[in-house]
Design a protein around this motif. Structure first.
Motif, PDB file in Angstrom:
ATOM      1  N   ALA A   1      20.190  14.226  45.474  1.00  0.00           N
ATOM      2  CA  ALA A   1      21.610  14.970  44.663  1.00  0.00           C
ATOM      3  C   ALA A   1      20.314  15.358  43.324  1.00  0.00           C
ATOM      4  O   ALA A   1      20.281  17.291  43.002  1.00  0.00           O
ATOM      5  CB  ALA A   1      22.490  14.101  43.548  1.00  0.00           C
ATOM      6  N   LEU A   2      19.487  14.994  42.446  1.00  0.00           N
ATOM      7  CA  LEU A   2      18.847  16.078  41.405  1.00  0.00           C
ATOM      8  C   LEU A   2      17.995  16.538  41.394  1.00  0.00           C
ATOM      9  O   LEU A   2      17.049  17.882  40.657  1.00  0.00           O
ATOM     10  CB  LEU A   2      18.164  14.901  40.315  1.00  0.00           C
ATOM     11  CG  LEU A   2      19.350  14.546  40.094  1.00  0.00           C
ATOM     12  CD1 LEU A   2      18.602  12.849  38.577  1.00  0.00           C
ATOM     13  CD2 LEU A   2      20.700  14.154  39.097  1.00  0.00           C
ATOM     14  N   PHE A   3      16.996  16.701  42.743  1.00  0.00           N
ATOM     15  CA  PHE A   3      16.510  17.570  43.226  1.00  0.00           C
ATOM     16  C   PHE A   3      17.161  19.229  43.115  1.00  0.00           C
ATOM     17  O   PHE A   3      16.566  20.019  42.999  1.00  0.00           O
ATOM     18  CB  PHE A   3      15.686  17.718  44.987  1.00  0.00           C
ATOM     19  CG  PHE A   3      14.531  17.030  44.286  1.00  0.00           C
ATOM     20  CD1 PHE A   3      13.616  17.208  44.813  1.00  0.00           C
ATOM     21  CD2 PHE A   3      14.323  15.670  43.620  1.00  0.00           C
ATOM     22  CE1 PHE A   3      12.110  17.206  44.970  1.00  0.00           C
ATOM     23  CE2 PHE A   3      13.071  15.017  43.937  1.00  0.00           C
ATOM     24  CZ  PHE A   3      11.735  15.688  43.907  1.00  0.00           C
ATOM     25  N   GLY A   4      18.023  19.178  43.718  1.00  0.00           N
ATOM     26  CA  GLY A   4      19.452  20.317  43.544  1.00  0.00           C
ATOM     27  C   GLY A   4      19.553  20.299  42.419  1.00  0.00           C
ATOM     28  O   GLY A   4      19.882  21.631  42.432  1.00  0.00           O
ATOM     29  N   ILE A   5      19.278  20.401  41.271  1.00  0.00           N
ATOM     30  CA  ILE A   5      19.573  21.191  40.202  1.00  0.00           C
ATOM     31  C   ILE A   5      18.285  21.125  38.967  1.00  0.00           C
ATOM     32  O   ILE A   5      17.799  21.113  39.022  1.00  0.00           O
ATOM     33  CB  ILE A   5      20.633  19.514  39.104  1.00  0.00           C
ATOM     34  CG1 ILE A   5      22.148  19.078  40.013  1.00  0.00           C
ATOM     35  CG2 ILE A   5      20.634  20.347  37.973  1.00  0.00           C
ATOM     36  CD1 ILE A   5      22.035  17.928  39.542  1.00  0.00           C
ATOM     37  N   LYS A   6      18.628  22.579  39.342  1.00  0.00           N
ATOM     38  CA  LYS A   6      17.797  23.372  37.924  1.00  0.00           C
ATOM     39  C   LYS A   6      18.052  23.216  36.552  1.00  0.00           C
ATOM     40  O   LYS A   6      19.500  24.040  36.701  1.00  0.00           O
ATOM     41  CB  LYS A   6      16.806  24.154  39.059  1.00  0.00           C
ATOM     42  CG  LYS A   6      16.298  23.849  40.153  1.00  0.00           C
ATOM     43  CD  LYS A   6      15.243  23.214  39.707  1.00  0.00           C
ATOM     44  CE  LYS A   6      14.533  23.173  41.318  1.00  0.00           C
ATOM     45  NZ  LYS A   6      13.798  22.097  41.456  1.00  0.00           N
ATOM     46  N   ILE A   7      17.485  22.764  35.787  1.00  0.00           N
ATOM     47  CA  ILE A   7      17.727  23.042  34.736  1.00  0.00           C
ATOM     48  C   ILE A   7      18.139  24.841  33.985  1.00  0.00           C
ATOM     49  O   ILE A   7      16.567  25.246  33.331  1.00  0.00           O
ATOM     50  CB  ILE A   7      17.392  22.224  33.308  1.00  0.00           C
ATOM     51  CG1 ILE A   7      18.105  20.397  34.275  1.00  0.00           C
ATOM     52  CG2 ILE A   7      18.181  22.651  31.837  1.00  0.00           C
ATOM     53  CD1 ILE A   7      17.276  19.558  33.332  1.00  0.00           C
ATOM     54  N   PRO A   8      18.972  25.324  33.578  1.00  0.00           N
ATOM     55  CA  PRO A   8      18.470  26.956  33.765  1.00  0.00           C
ATOM     56  C   PRO A   8      17.886  26.918  32.372  1.00  0.00           C
ATOM     57  O   PRO A   8      18.327  25.616  30.709  1.00  0.00           O
ATOM     58  CB  PRO A   8      20.012  27.264  33.665  1.00  0.00           C
ATOM     59  CG  PRO A   8      20.568  26.111  33.205  1.00  0.00           C
ATOM     60  CD  PRO A   8      20.382  24.774  33.773  1.00  0.00           C
ATOM     61  N   ASN A   9      16.848  27.500  31.836  1.00  0.00           N
ATOM     62  CA  ASN A   9      16.891  27.931  30.413  1.00  0.00           C
ATOM     63  C   ASN A   9      15.840  26.933  29.786  1.00  0.00           C
ATOM     64  O   ASN A   9      15.999  26.629  28.777  1.00  0.00           O
ATOM     65  CB  ASN A   9      17.856  28.381  29.538  1.00  0.00           C
ATOM     66  CG  ASN A   9      18.631  29.156  30.200  1.00  0.00           C
ATOM     67  OD1 ASN A   9      17.776  30.491  30.716  1.00  0.00           O
ATOM     68  ND2 ASN A   9      20.087  29.688  30.037  1.00  0.00           N
ATOM     69  N   VAL A  10      14.993  26.161  30.575  1.00  0.00           N
ATOM     70  CA  VAL A  10      14.364  25.055  30.201  1.00  0.00           C
ATOM     71  C   VAL A  10      12.973  25.400  30.042  1.00  0.00           C
ATOM     72  O   VAL A  10      12.735  25.553  31.738  1.00  0.00           O
ATOM     73  CB  VAL A  10      14.611  23.823  30.987  1.00  0.00           C
ATOM     74  CG1 VAL A  10      14.258  22.754  30.198  1.00  0.00           C
ATOM     75  CG2 VAL A  10      16.575  23.277  30.226  1.00  0.00           C
ATOM     76  N   GLU A  11      11.999  24.923  29.900  1.00  0.00           N
ATOM     77  CA  GLU A  11      10.932  25.664  29.982  1.00  0.00           C
ATOM     78  C   GLU A  11      10.213  24.093  31.400  1.00  0.00           C
ATOM     79  O   GLU A  11      10.708  23.072  30.920  1.00  0.00           O
ATOM     80  CB  GLU A  11      10.136  25.037  28.413  1.00  0.00           C
ATOM     81  CG  GLU A  11       8.094  25.839  28.688  1.00  0.00           C
ATOM     82  CD  GLU A  11       8.557  26.619  29.117  1.00  0.00           C
ATOM     83  OE1 GLU A  11       6.876  27.207  29.405  1.00  0.00           O
ATOM     84  OE2 GLU A  11       9.088  27.913  28.160  1.00  0.00           O
ATOM     85  N   PRO A  12      10.077  24.536  32.281  1.00  0.00           N
ATOM     86  CA  PRO A  12       9.401  23.932  32.843  1.00  0.00           C
ATOM     87  C   PRO A  12       8.463  22.592  32.701  1.00  0.00           C
ATOM     88  O   PRO A  12       7.850  22.712  31.413  1.00  0.00           O
ATOM     89  CB  PRO A  12       8.378  24.520  34.333  1.00  0.00           C
ATOM     90  CG  PRO A  12       8.820  25.975  33.498  1.00  0.00           C
ATOM     91  CD  PRO A  12       9.204  25.914  32.053  1.00  0.00           C
TER      92      PRO A  12
END
Length: 177
Positions: free
Chosen positions: A30-41
């Motif tokens: 599930a967490l793989f499907g979540i991308k944290i926006p505006n965060v430096e990779p």
């Protein structure tokens, strides 16, 4: 009487083992499907968590030899450390994938098939090894050493394979980051 106590001690952990063995892979997926926006990779993490996988493999081998030499305290400490290393790896792995796009493997021909074979077996066995590690650990902490030894004979090579192939997958994909 002692055997009954060991069985009771084992059973009180069974539900937790089942829950963790199901929940961990589902949460990771599930967490793989979540991308944290505006965060430096967190692009610095792959070599760190690959190194942790390497340390885990080394720790497992040293723990194996420690128990063969009947050094129980060292074995216990190393196995606990291996579990913590695996947990730390998983946290970093998920954090990386929540902040970064997946990297595509760029190899061609036989190397591509080899990479995907290693990757797929690594992923499948990394899920399968969770209950084995938990059961093996519980049998040790509940002093159920005969059953601990039996399952450890399965857990050790599975866990070692997962740790070693984690490093191999990183080495093979690192040129494409």
């Amino acid at each position: 009487m002692n055997d009954n106590k060991e069985i009771l001690d084992d059973k009180k952990y069974n539900k937790l083992i089942v829950v963790l063995s199901i929940v961990i892979p589902i949460v990771v997926a599930a967490l793989f499907g979540i991308k944290i926006p505006n965060v430096e990779p967190l692009s610095f993490l792959p070599p760190i968590y690959a190194t942790i996988n390497g340390f885990t493999a080394i720790i497992l081998v040293i723990a194996f030899f420690a128990i063969k030499k009947n050094n129980i305290v060292l074995h216990e400490n190393l196995m606990t450390t291996a579990i913590w290393c695996s947990a730390l790896f998983l946290i970093m792995y998920v954090a990386y994938h929540m902040t970064s796009d997946s990297t595509k493997f760029g190899g061609e021909g036989v190397i591509k098939y080899l990479y995907y074979f290693i990757l797929i077996t690594h992923i499948i066995l990394s899920i399968a090894v969770i209950p084995f590690v938990l059961i093996t650990y519980v049998r040790a902490i509940t002093n159920n050493f005969e059953k601990h030894k039996k399952i450890a004979r399965i857990t050790f090579p599975l866990w070692l394979y997962v740790a070693v192939t984690g490093v191999i997958v990183y080495v093979m994909i690192s040129p494409y980051y």
